[in-house]
Scaffold this motif. Sequence first.
Motif, PDB file in Angstrom:
ATOM      1  N   PRO A  67      -9.201   6.509  -3.817  1.00 56.78           N
ATOM      2  CA  PRO A  67      -9.491   5.386  -2.946  1.00 56.78           C
ATOM      3  C   PRO A  67     -10.133   4.335  -3.828  1.00 56.78           C
ATOM      4  O   PRO A  67     -11.099   4.624  -4.519  1.00 56.78           O
ATOM      5  CB  PRO A  67     -10.491   5.966  -1.935  1.00 56.78           C
TER       6      PRO A  67
ATOM      7  N   HIS B 170       0.847  -1.185   0.000  1.00 62.32           N
ATOM      8  CA  HIS B 170       0.000   0.000   0.000  1.00 62.32           C
ATOM      9  C   HIS B 170       0.888   1.244   0.000  1.00 62.32           C
ATOM     10  O   HIS B 170       1.897   1.301   0.711  1.00 62.32           O
ATOM     11  CB  HIS B 170      -0.915   0.010   1.227  1.00 62.32           C
TER      12      HIS B 170
ATOM     13  N   SER C 271      -3.988   2.229   1.953  1.00 62.19           N
ATOM     14  CA  SER C 271      -4.641   1.855   0.701  1.00 62.19           C
ATOM     15  C   SER C 271      -3.619   1.849  -0.420  1.00 62.19           C
ATOM     16  O   SER C 271      -2.542   2.442  -0.308  1.00 62.19           O
ATOM     17  CB  SER C 271      -5.777   2.824   0.362  1.00 62.19           C
TER      18      SER C 271
ATOM     19  N   TYR D 278     -10.259   2.131   2.079  1.00 62.96           N
ATOM     20  CA  TYR D 278      -9.091   1.932   2.910  1.00 62.96           C
ATOM     21  C   TYR D 278      -9.239   0.645   3.727  1.00 62.96           C
ATOM     22  O   TYR D 278     -10.351   0.209   3.989  1.00 62.96           O
ATOM     23  CB  TYR D 278      -8.954   3.034   3.961  1.00 62.96           C
TER      24      TYR D 278
END
Lengths: 115, 116
Positions: free
Chosen positions: A99, A29, A95, A104
Motif C-alpha cells: 500500500p 489502479h 490502489s 487506498y
Amino acid sequence: DAGVIQSPRHEVTEMGQEVTLRCKPISGHNSLFWYRQTMMRGLELLIYFNNNVPIDDSGMPEDRFSAKMPNASFSTLKIQPSEPRDSAVYFCASSFLVPGPHGYTFGSGTRLTVV
Amino acid sequence: DQQVKQNSPSLSVQEGRISILNCDYTNSMFDYFLWYKKYPAEGPTFLISISSIKDKNEDGRFTVFLNKSAKHLSLHIVPSQPGDSAVYFCAAASHAGGTSYGKLTFGQGTILTVHP
C-alpha cells in the motif's frame, strides 16, 4: 479523476433476495479491495484482487458471498441469498501498488439493509 | 482475532487542545501503518502514514508516533479543530510475501468529537 465509484449508494432488500454491489476503481489502479463496516467488527476485508485476479478471499463470510473482477475497471460483490445479518456498509477501495504512501482510495460505500 | 485494536471507542476534546488517538497491534510482520479519517456517509480518507523504519512522521497538525517494541502507535492532532470531528481508523500492512502482502488490517475506529 472521479475517484472510486460505488453503486448503489443505498440498497434495501428482503431476506432471501440476491444483492449485487458494484465498483469502478480509479483508472490505473491495479489492486481492488472489498471491505465491510459494522459496529461490532469495524472495517473488515472481504476480498482483494490484484491485476483482476483474486488474491485473498479469506474474509468472505460464507458461500453466499461471491466477488468478481471481469476487467480492470469493474468489480461486483454478490450476496445470494441475503440475510438480515448482512446489513452493513460495504466499501470498495483501490490502489496502485500496495500500500503506497497514500494507502487506498475508498469509495463512498453502499449501505445495505436486509429486512 | 483482532490484530489491530483501538481500545477507545470515543474521545472528546476541547477546540485548541491536543487530541491523542491510540492503536495497538499484535502482528510483528506489520511494517507499515496508516491513519484514515471518516466522515458520516463518506468513505475513509487517508490521513497520514509511517513506515516501521521511522518512529515519527509529521504533516501539519498531524503527527504519528510508532513504538515498535510496544507494538503501539498514536496519532496526535494539535491544535484540534471542530472540523476534525470524525471517526479515525488505524490500519496496518505487511510487505512480506504471500497473500498478506498489501492487505490493510483496520482497527475498529475511534470517534473523535472536538467541542468549540
